[in-house]
Write a protein that holds these residues in place. Structure first.
Motif, PDB file in Angstrom:
ATOM      1  N   VAL A   1       0.843  -1.198   0.000  1.00 24.55           N
ATOM      2  CA  VAL A   1       0.000   0.000   0.000  1.00 24.55           C
ATOM      3  C   VAL A   1       0.879   1.249   0.000  1.00 24.55           C
ATOM      4  O   VAL A   1       0.660   2.189  -0.765  1.00 24.55           O
ATOM      5  N   THR A   2       1.903   1.228   0.867  1.00 20.40           N
ATOM      6  CA  THR A   2       2.767   2.397   1.006  1.00 20.40           C
ATOM      7  C   THR A   2       3.448   2.743  -0.297  1.00 20.40           C
ATOM      8  O   THR A   2       3.577   3.909  -0.647  1.00 20.40           O
ATOM      9  N   THR A   3       3.907   1.746  -1.022  1.00 17.74           N
ATOM     10  CA  THR A   3       4.770   2.020  -2.173  1.00 17.74           C
ATOM     11  C   THR A   3       4.001   2.251  -3.466  1.00 17.74           C
ATOM     12  O   THR A   3       4.561   2.777  -4.424  1.00 17.74           O
ATOM     13  N   CYS A   4       2.734   1.884  -3.507  1.00 18.59           N
ATOM     14  CA  CYS A   4       1.989   1.881  -4.783  1.00 18.59           C
ATOM     15  C   CYS A   4       1.842   3.285  -5.374  1.00 18.59           C
ATOM     16  O   CYS A   4       1.173   4.133  -4.794  1.00 18.59           O
ATOM     17  N   PRO A   5       2.456   3.530  -6.531  1.00 18.99           N
ATOM     18  CA  PRO A   5       2.391   4.875  -7.117  1.00 18.99           C
ATOM     19  C   PRO A   5       0.988   5.260  -7.545  1.00 18.99           C
ATOM     20  O   PRO A   5       0.673   6.438  -7.627  1.00 18.99           O
ATOM     21  N   GLY A   6       0.157   4.255  -7.806  1.00 18.56           N
ATOM     22  CA  GLY A   6      -1.191   4.562  -8.256  1.00 18.56           C
ATOM     23  C   GLY A   6      -2.168   4.783  -7.113  1.00 18.56           C
ATOM     24  O   GLY A   6      -3.317   5.123  -7.353  1.00 18.56           O
ATOM     25  N   ASN A   7      -1.724   4.582  -5.869  1.00 18.75           N
ATOM     26  CA  ASN A   7      -2.676   4.551  -4.751  1.00 18.75           C
ATOM     27  C   ASN A   7      -3.851   3.641  -5.094  1.00 18.75           C
ATOM     28  O   ASN A   7      -5.005   3.960  -4.835  1.00 18.75           O
TER      29      ASN A   7
ATOM     30  N   LYS B   1       6.582   7.272  -2.551  1.00 22.83           N
ATOM     31  CA  LYS B   1       6.516   6.039  -3.333  1.00 22.83           C
ATOM     32  C   LYS B   1       7.888   5.634  -3.874  1.00 22.83           C
ATOM     33  O   LYS B   1       8.729   6.476  -4.132  1.00 22.83           O
TER      34      LYS B   1
ATOM     35  N   ILE C   1      -1.225   9.100 -13.395  1.00 21.82           N
ATOM     36  CA  ILE C   1      -2.337   8.264 -12.908  1.00 21.82           C
ATOM     37  C   ILE C   1      -3.415   9.158 -12.296  1.00 21.82           C
ATOM     38  O   ILE C   1      -4.606   8.960 -12.526  1.00 21.82           O
TER      39      ILE C   1
END
Ligand code: SF4
Ligand code: SF4
Ligand code: SF4
Lengths: 187, 730
Positions: A135-141, B83, B226
């Motif tokens: 969750v933390t790393t996901c660039p797309g949220n 991120k 995005i």
């Protein structure tokens, strides 16, 4: 009220970058070429003007009625009060029943430790107040995690929003009666 | 400290010496087994910026009992907002990779034999210094060339200036963004810049011509994109290949490769003829509309449809969609614009199309980066920059090419041809065998060079052919001078080691300082920490503050001044946005972009396209165990299903790329309908010959063996996509 952890994927936002897979691998020192979460790609079969490609993450669904828990002879696999399906590595004998019983292919055998392994919703991380690594790393949220019994949580708000706006919401293979806790949302 | 380092190294050596089984153990268990040392205990955190690509995402390393356990994006760093991508997360696997270079090496066998001896730093430095001084005496100081890319590049740039050579090349100019920045600067008076200032989040319409944001993957650019998609931007994606960016688009247009300029020119023409451009803006801020409109009159949408194979109605629709969204829209200026040898004029067309939208310094269009301005100390005291004529033609044959960045492509050719006695080559952080358009030219240049020094973390293909290899500490093991970046705010970023160097390695600045001293130069190199402290003090900050935050925003400003009513300035000859370029006209180039058809493949050939996948950078990350696991170490060659069928190739078959007498290692055929018939696509960076990259040596095709090495007549930049190949079953 008791906590009930769940995750939602806003699938329109996923770009199949696989950052989640590697962040999880790092956090849990997942061995060899194994991963606890994956991304599937769906392509409409032929190239036409309207061809679409979708990316669908998946991982353990932390099922409410989990076949992996039912079949485990040692009770190493168990359902926690907060909804997380966990494996007690100390008593797991590595019989692999759970691995074959999981209809979502969410488990694998950890050869280094000789136990069954899968996503834990990043249990110690969330205890520290952090979000799961993916969750933390996901660039797309794409990934939203939290307590669905808490109406103020981000995931509860998201699910309410999805219902109000009639977004498409589904879970995987609900026909199996496993009652998964991962929601797929498409706007 | 040193003692500790050496014993760590001994430990690793001992473990690896027990044979192949030990070498295949995960690096984690190697380190965990380090019991002889009283390992540091507990949890600490160190600040850094990611060096797995060049976007420089801010990160915090979590160190548990002396081992880097996890990398997390810094929440407040504007580069990445908390991120990290797959590559960034896999920085740990690079740090602990047993394949890393661990000690200075001097070649003992033939070049390319892989025979080196391990030496001490003192010995390596002395050897390089003596050799270089000898070359300088024999051939003069211009005999040295440098190819450098990465956070430590300035150390070697400064070293070359000290040594007296102008032949410094940062390959990102000729091999990536040179044509783009020149084309844009000719139009707007300034280049696009490294962190493209496109405001995806507020855009109502976005058009991308082969800018594969989802897979070229620069974190900030991707997050904005995005969010832009989610905010409802209408995305038009043009590419011969339906990829992960196409998956996010509202409209995908499969274009015949090589014809992009035709598409853009026809859109320009249509927009002018229909008078749907942003009239107020164009009248006020642009120069040369009349000439432009007369010039593009011949580029009808019907003509473009035939050339590009895109239906005419789609071309018109794209033009209309953009104009409806204007000024809150953009056409992406592109990134690696090194395609067909005419890229500067292609960018000119893109820049002009943007100008017709009036999207300058406006939300959803092109924003104005907000810089954080301060005086930086000089790492090297009394440095006089060399201003002599370069061997690559930058500034002379190519008058507007950047003399600071140089033309790596032309420099390599100059070394191969030896019109000047270019005998000493330095390579830092890049890999000419993969980043140049022709491996034949590189091989020739290597043969012609008397002495080649490579500073690297891995045994790359170029290192494999070098005479001396200087192993650099990775970004997680070293300090570096603080960097400052301009996006919608201006900010600084701090790097400190998360762990002490695992091996006998040094940072680039220390290497350069030692080399300079050993060569007998008097210039004083600052210590990196000293430099940082001085810089921070001038900003009223301290190392401690940076250790806490990692990155700090120091300048807030308005990224959309035009929209706020502030008049823009354009540093062009006319002071306006030049649709008609006075500078090109004066220099004798075409002042307006025209369509020139590139050479086309024969019926049984394919145009070789290559590019990034989301989980690898250049030719730098392919040996990374975790990243390889994402694709099971398989290298896919994309091929159109109709063409594949005719060749009897099925999905999953092993196939090789061939051209003349060259044949690649096998790749896995990815047979799809959604790549143009004319093209095949390869992920960049595979097919290494170096045996020092144990996981990927000989795996997949090395695209640079098959690409073209065109030269853009204006920028001097390279053009790679006129390479024509055949595909055969392995
Ligand atoms: S990190 Fe997010 S965007 Fe990337 S693959 Fe995973 S879910 Fe998709
Ligand atoms: S997804 Fe599989 S492993 Fe996870 S709880 Fe359900 S049955 Fe068990
Ligand atoms: S985009 Fe990925 S590889 Fe590049 S700097 Fe950011 S995290 Fe690192």
């Amino acid at each position: 009220m008791k906590k009930k952890y769940a995750m939602a994927y806003i699938v329109d936002r996923c770009v199949d970058c696989k950052a989640c897979m590697v962040a999880c691998k790092a956090e849990w020192e997942v061995p060899e070429d194994k991963f606890r979460t994956h991304i599937d790609t769906g392509v409409s079969p032929d190239y036409t003007d309207t061809m679409r490609m979708h990316f669908l993450p998946h991982q353990c669904n932390h099922c409410d009625d989990a076949p992996c828990v039912t079949v485990c002879p040692t009770k190493a696999s168990y359902k926690r009060e907060d909804g997380i399906v966990s494996v007690n590595q100390k008593i797991c004998v590595g019989c692999k029943y759970c691995i074959v019983s999981c209809p979502y292919d969410a488990r694998f055998f950890n050869h280094e430790l000789g136990v069954a392994e899968k996503c834990t919703f990043c249990l110690p991380r969330i205890a520290e107040g952090l979000a799961p690594a993916c969750v933390t790393t996901c660039p797309g949220n794409v990934r939203v995690f939290g307590d669905i019994n808490d109406p103020n949580s981000e995931i509860s708000a998201l699910l309410r929003d999805a219902a109000t706006n009639h977004y498409k919401v589904w879970k995987l293979r609900q026909d199996l009666g496993t009652r998964p806790n991962i929601y797929y949302i498409q706007k | 400290m040193i003692k500790n380092r050496i014993s760590r190294r001994r430990f690793l050596q001992g473990t690896l010496a027990t044979g192949a089984a030990a070498a295949s153990l995960s690096s984690i268990s190697l380190i965990a087994g380090e019991v002889s040392q009283p390992a540091p205990t507990g949890v600490t955190y160190a600040q850094n910026w990611c060096e797995m690509c060049f976007w420089k995402c801010g990160l915090t390393a979590k160190v548990v009992d002396g081992k880097v356990h996890k990398l997390e994006g810094q929440k407040d760093c504007p580069s990445n907002r908390g991120k990290l991508c797959a590559k960034g997360n896999a920085g740990i696997a690079q740090l602990y990779d047993p394949d890393r270079l661990q000690k200075p090496l001097i070649r003992t066998g033939e070049r390319g034999s892989g025979q080196f001896k391990e030496v001490s730093w003192d010995e390596a430095i002395k050897y390089v210094a003596e050799k270089c001084n000898g070359l300088k005496e024999k051939y003069g100081s211009g005999t040295f060339s440098l190819f450098a890319h990465g956070s430590g590049e300035h150390a070697f740039v400064d070293l070359l200036h000290i040594m007296g050579s102008p032949n410094i090349c940062i390959p990102s100019y000729s091999q990536c963004t040179g044509s783009r920045d020149i084309g844009w600067a000719l139009t707007y008076g300034k280049p696009v810049g490294g962190k493209e200032p496109v405001d995806s989040e507020n855009a109502k319409c976005i058009m991308l011509l082969g800018r594969n944001i989802a897979e070229a993957l620069h974190m900030g650019e991707l997050i904005d994109f995005i969010n832009g998609c989610a905010n409802g931007a209408y995305v038009i994606y043009v590419d011969p290949r339906y990829n992960k960016t196409a998956a996010k688009a509202n409209k995908y247009m499969m274009i015949k490769p090589g014809t992009d300029t035709a598409l853009v020119l026809a859109m320009i023409n249509y927009i002018i003829v229909k008078e749907i451009y942003n009239k107020e803006f164009v009248e006020k801020y642009t120069y040369g509309l009349e000439e432009l409109s007369a010039h593009v009159r011949r580029y009808t949408t019907k003509w473009a449809s035939e050339v590009t194979e895109i239906p005419e109605k789609d071309i018109i629709e794209a033009a209309v969609k953009l104009c409806e969204a204007a000024p809150n829209c953009y056409i992406h200026p592109g990134r690696r614009l090194t395609r067909y040898g005419s890229d500067t004029q292609f960018v000119r067309a893109i820049a002009i199309l943007n100008a017709l939208m009036g999207n300058w310094e406006t939300p959803g269009g092109i924003f104005k980066p907000v810089p954080l301005k301060f005086d930086t100390p000089h790492m090297v005291h009394d440095l006089e920059k060399v201003d002599a004529e370069r061997a690559d033609g930058a500034g002379t044959e190519f008058p507007i090419a950047s003399v600071d960045l140089g033309l790596a492509n032309k420099m390599m050719q100059a070394i191969a041809e030896q019109k000047h006695p270019l005998k000493g080559m330095f390579v830092y952080g890049c890999n000419p065998f993969h980043n140049q358009g022709s491996t034949d030219v590189v091989a020739k240049a290597i043969e012609a060079s008397e002495f080649i020094v490579t500073c690297e973390i891995y045994m790359t293909d170029t290192a494999w052919y070098s005479d001396v290899i200087l192993p650099e500490s990775t970004y997680l093991e070293r300090y570096d001078p603080i960097i400052s970046t301009a996006r919608k705010s201006g900010y600084i970023q701090f790097r400190e080691p998360a762990v002490k160097p695992l091996h006998d390695t040094l940072g680039a600045w220390e290497i350069a300082a030692r080399l300079s001293k050993a060569m007998g130069y008097q210039n004083h190199f600052m210590d990196v920490r000293e430099y940082n402290t001085e810089l921070l003090e001038s900003l009223g900050l301290s190392e401690k503050v940076m250790q806490k935050h990692g990155s700090l925003v120091g300048a807030e400003g308005d990224p959309f001044p035009l929209a706020s009513g502030i008049e823009p300035e354009f540093h062009t000859p006319s002071g306006k946005i030049e649709l008609f370029s006075n500078m090109l006209n004066d220099l004798g180039y075409d002042p307006l972009p025209s369509y020139q058809a590139p050479p086309m493949p024969k019926a049984d050939e394919f145009r070789l396209l290559f590019g990034r996948v989301s989980f690898h950078t250049h030719a730098r990350t392919q040996n990374n165990e975790w990243l390889l696991a994402l694709h099971h170490s398989e290298v896919e060659l994309w091929i159109n299903s109709g063409r594949a069928k005719a060749l009897g190739i099925k999905n999953g078959d092993k196939v090789c790329v061939t051209k003349g007498n060259k044949k690649s290692n096998p790749c896995i055929a990815k047979v799809v309908d959604h790549i143009h018939r004319d093209a095949v696509f390869l992920p960049h960076g595979f097919g290494s010959v170096s045996k020092g990259l144990t996981r990927i040596s000989g795996v997949g095709a090395r695209d640079s063996d098959f690409t073209s090495d065109e030269t853009d007549p204006i920028s001097g930049g390279a053009g790679f996509h006129n390479g024509f190949v055949r595909i055969v079953k392995a």
